[in-house]
Design an enzyme around this catalytic site. Structure first.
Site, PDB file in Angstrom:
ATOM      1  N   HIS A  43     -10.218  -6.133   8.247  1.00  0.00           N
ATOM      2  CA  HIS A  43     -10.876  -5.837   6.981  1.00  0.00           C
ATOM      3  C   HIS A  43     -12.065  -4.886   7.133  1.00  0.00           C
ATOM      4  CE1 HIS A  43      -8.419  -9.224   5.858  1.00  0.00           C
ATOM      5  NE2 HIS A  43      -8.802  -9.140   4.595  1.00  0.00           N
ATOM      6  N   PHE A  80      -8.624  -3.169   1.343  1.00  0.00           N
ATOM      7  CA  PHE A  80      -9.507  -3.009   2.496  1.00  0.00           C
ATOM      8  C   PHE A  80      -8.960  -1.843   3.310  1.00  0.00           C
ATOM      9  CE2 PHE A  80     -10.081  -7.441   1.347  1.00  0.00           C
ATOM     10  CZ  PHE A  80     -11.461  -7.602   1.430  1.00  0.00           C
ATOM     11  N   GLU A 136       0.818  -1.210   0.000  1.00  0.00           N
ATOM     12  CA  GLU A 136       0.000   0.000   0.000  1.00  0.00           C
ATOM     13  C   GLU A 136       0.858   1.269   0.000  1.00  0.00           C
ATOM     14  OE1 GLU A 136      -0.617  -2.643   1.886  1.00  0.00           O
ATOM     15  OE2 GLU A 136      -2.529  -3.291   1.015  1.00  0.00           O
TER      16      GLU A 136
END
Length: 325
Positions: free
Chosen positions: A129, A83, A60
């Site tokens: 999540h 997520f 990420e």
């Protein structure tokens, strides 16, 4: 008009803007051939090719850094965090870089980046999540935070986000992805960022909420109506910036308010909404502002979700308590 689920409306918004502007790029983990973990980008790779819709490594931080670099080169990146619980890996790029770029450069550079991500409970996801982290970013100056509750708003708000010259965090509640359909225009349109929607008119109490809790609050309001209690329901749609004018106008009419969020009481934005109410319309209140939120604990494992998450009964009970103050 055509009937769409929220996930279909989101896909349609990205397709619309990829066609509209060659500088729009869509990328993230598994978003290309696979179409994303929820198939939100399904078909876009086939239509626009690997130079416009492409996969990234499972990092990420790299996704956020790529978005920043592309924005500096006049692209309009639509980056996906698979997520939202994984966003901490991209925190520096989002909160320290994208949010400050226009200010830091004296207006010479902008960050027209849309950060899409699913979140939210009620669908039995694994740990990390479902976390409700929207409050962290609503407290970050320079970022806009959008959370649609229905397909029509999802398409219009996402198009508006992609066209915005500043970074927009666009959060998609997983429980809403395929839970219902509604009429959505096939052509391009926008829904104004920073403008709330009055979902239901009422005179007795204002219920202020966002995301999946809009559906829950609407069911509660319909049940309360059978008992002669008419709730005005406000869907914030954007939690940063807040539409304080719509909130204040509603409370001037009802004189009571209940703020509802899925997030823990110490998280989310209910505290900020209540503070704004107290700043602006305190003397119009006939009772303290009520609040419905999850407990102040970490998001539970799937077996405990139904007990932990706020529900229709919680909202009904709080509305009655506020009315009976």
């Amino acid at each position: 008009m055509t009937q769409m689920t929220m996930i279909q409306a989101i896909t349609d918004a990205m397709r619309t803007e990829l066609r509209n502007d060659e500088n729009v790029l869509v990328f993230g983990e598994d978003v290309a051939k696979n179409g994303g973990v929820f198939r939100a980008t399904e078909g876009l790779y086939d239509e626009f090719g690997e130079e416009r819709v492409f996969d990234t490594p499972l990092a990420e931080s790299g996704i956020g850094g790529l978005a920043l670099g592309l924005a500096l080169q006049n692209y309009r990146p639509v980056m996906e965090i698979q997520f939202f619980g994984f966003v901490f890996e991209a925190m520096d790029s989002v909160a320290s870089q994208l949010a400050r770029l226009r200010y830091r450069s004296g207006g010479n550079y902008h960050a027209p980046v849309t950060i899409r991500s699913p979140f939210g409970g009620g669908v039995r996801t694994p740990e990390l999540h479902a976390d409700n982290l929207e409050g962290l970013f609503a407290q970050c100056p320079g970022l806009k935070v959008v959370i649609p509750s229905n397909p029509y708003d999802a398409k219009g708000l996402l198009i508006a986000a992609i066209r915005d010259n500043d970074p927009v965090i666009f959060l998609e509640h997983m429980k809403l992805y395929r839970s219902f359909r509604e009429e959505v225009p096939e052509e391009a349109y926008t829904v104004e960022i920073g403008k709330a929607n009055i979902v239901r008119e009422g005179k007795d109490v204002s219920i202020i909420t966002y995301g999946a809790m809009v559906r829950t609050a609407l069911k509660a309001a319909e049940q309360l109506s059978k008992e002669g209690i008419e709730c005005e329901l406000i869907d914030l749609r954007t939690i940063s910036p807040l539409d304080t004018e719509t909130i204040a106008d509603s409370i001037k009419k009802t004189n009571r308010a209940v703020v509802v969020q899925e997030a823990q009481k110490q998280a989310g934005i209910s505290a900020q909404v209540i503070a704004e109410i107290n700043d602006r319309v305190l003397l119009h209140l006939d009772a303290p502002v009520g609040r419905v939120a999850a407990p102040d604990s970490v998001f539970p494992f799937a077996a405990a979700e139904d007990v932990w998450l706020p529900n229709e009964r919680d909202i009904i009970d709080q509305v009655k308590e506020t009315l009976n103050f």
